[in-house]
Design a protein around this motif. Structure first.
Motif, short mmCIF file in Angstrom:
data_model
loop_
_atom_site.label_atom_id
_atom_site.label_comp_id
_atom_site.label_asym_id
_atom_site.label_seq_id
_atom_site.Cartn_x
_atom_site.Cartn_y
_atom_site.Cartn_z
N LEU A 33 0.83 -1.19 0.00
CA LEU A 33 0.00 0.00 0.00
C LEU A 33 0.87 1.25 0.00
N ASP A 34 1.58 1.46 -1.08
CA ASP A 34 2.43 2.63 -1.25
C ASP A 34 1.60 3.73 -1.89
N TYR A 35 0.97 4.56 -1.06
CA TYR A 35 0.02 5.55 -1.55
C TYR A 35 0.66 6.62 -2.42
N VAL A 36 1.88 6.98 -2.15
CA VAL A 36 2.54 8.03 -2.94
C VAL A 36 2.72 7.56 -4.38
N ASN A 37 3.30 6.38 -4.56
CA ASN A 37 3.49 5.86 -5.92
C ASN A 37 2.17 5.45 -6.56
N GLY A 38 1.25 4.93 -5.76
CA GLY A 38 -0.06 4.56 -6.29
C GLY A 38 -0.81 5.76 -6.83
N ALA A 39 -0.77 6.86 -6.10
CA ALA A 39 -1.43 8.09 -6.56
C ALA A 39 -0.77 8.63 -7.82
N ALA A 40 0.54 8.51 -7.91
CA ALA A 40 1.24 8.98 -9.11
C ALA A 40 0.85 8.16 -10.34
N LEU A 41 0.59 6.88 -10.15
CA LEU A 41 0.22 6.02 -11.28
C LEU A 41 -1.16 6.33 -11.84
N VAL A 42 -2.07 6.80 -11.00
CA VAL A 42 -3.45 7.03 -11.46
C VAL A 42 -3.81 8.51 -11.55
N ARG A 43 -2.84 9.39 -11.46
CA ARG A 43 -3.14 10.82 -11.42
C ARG A 43 -3.85 11.32 -12.67
N PHE A 44 -3.63 10.71 -13.82
CA PHE A 44 -4.26 11.19 -15.04
C PHE A 44 -5.62 10.54 -15.30
N SER A 45 -5.96 9.51 -14.56
CA SER A 45 -7.26 8.87 -14.77
C SER A 45 -8.31 9.33 -13.77
N ILE A 46 -7.90 10.02 -12.72
CA ILE A 46 -8.86 10.46 -11.70
C ILE A 46 -9.87 11.44 -12.27
N ALA A 47 -9.42 12.41 -13.05
CA ALA A 47 -10.34 13.41 -13.61
C ALA A 47 -11.39 12.75 -14.52
N GLY A 48 -10.96 11.83 -15.35
CA GLY A 48 -11.90 11.14 -16.22
C GLY A 48 -12.92 10.34 -15.46
N ASN A 49 -12.49 9.67 -14.41
CA ASN A 49 -13.42 8.89 -13.58
C ASN A 49 -14.38 9.81 -12.83
N PHE A 50 -13.86 10.88 -12.28
CA PHE A 50 -14.68 11.80 -11.50
C PHE A 50 -15.73 12.49 -12.37
N LEU A 51 -15.35 12.86 -13.60
CA LEU A 51 -16.26 13.56 -14.50
C LEU A 51 -17.09 12.62 -15.37
N GLY A 52 -16.78 11.33 -15.35
CA GLY A 52 -17.53 10.37 -16.15
C GLY A 52 -17.19 10.42 -17.63
N LEU A 53 -15.97 10.77 -17.96
CA LEU A 53 -15.56 10.86 -19.36
C LEU A 53 -15.16 9.48 -19.88
N PRO A 54 -15.49 9.20 -21.15
CA PRO A 54 -15.08 7.91 -21.72
C PRO A 54 -13.58 7.90 -21.98
N ALA A 55 -12.99 6.73 -21.80
CA ALA A 55 -11.54 6.60 -22.00
C ALA A 55 -11.23 5.20 -22.52
N VAL A 56 -10.11 5.09 -23.21
CA VAL A 56 -9.63 3.80 -23.69
C VAL A 56 -8.11 3.82 -23.63
N THR A 57 -7.51 2.68 -23.28
CA THR A 57 -6.06 2.56 -23.24
C THR A 57 -5.64 1.55 -24.29
N VAL A 58 -4.59 1.90 -25.04
CA VAL A 58 -4.13 1.10 -26.17
C VAL A 58 -2.67 0.71 -25.95
N PRO A 59 -2.32 -0.56 -26.18
CA PRO A 59 -0.90 -0.92 -26.14
C PRO A 59 -0.19 -0.33 -27.36
N VAL A 60 0.95 0.33 -27.12
CA VAL A 60 1.65 0.99 -28.23
C VAL A 60 3.09 0.52 -28.40
N GLY A 61 3.57 -0.36 -27.56
CA GLY A 61 4.94 -0.84 -27.72
C GLY A 61 5.49 -1.37 -26.42
N TYR A 62 6.83 -1.38 -26.35
CA TYR A 62 7.53 -1.93 -25.19
C TYR A 62 8.67 -1.00 -24.81
#
Length: 85
Positions: A8-37
């Motif tokens: 439960l590393d909240y600092v790193n966990g929050a950093a990983l999801v910082r860009f998806s919080i707004a979309g979830n909070f506002l109910g915006l549609p989103a999709v994630t695509v694999p683009v490489g390695y």
């Protein structure tokens, strides 16, 4: 890394999801695509967040981006296809 910081590393966990919080909070549609390695061989994804009711546009964009970026796609070492039981 979990041995040092715990699961439960909240600092790193929050950093990983910082860009998806707004979309979830506002109910915006989103999709994630694999683009490489990355250099270590780990998969890299790109997330698109759209306007309300733009799901069809996001799906078309995701399909095109995946076709462009994933010419060298490979399955993970441990892969289980849930659709083929």
């Amino acid at each position: 890394d979990a041995l040092k910081t715990g699961e439960l590393d909240y600092v790193n966990g929050a950093a990983l999801v910082r860009f998806s919080i707004a979309g979830n909070f506002l109910g915006l549609p989103a999709v994630t695509v694999p683009v490489g390695y990355d250099k270590s061989g780990l998969p890299v994804g790109l997330q698109f967040i759209g306007r309300p009711w733009s799901e069809a546009t996001l799906i078309h964009l995701a399909f095109a981006m995946q076709a462009i970026c994933m010419s060298d796609y490979r399955k993970p070492e441990h892969y289980y296809d849930l659709l083929k039981r």
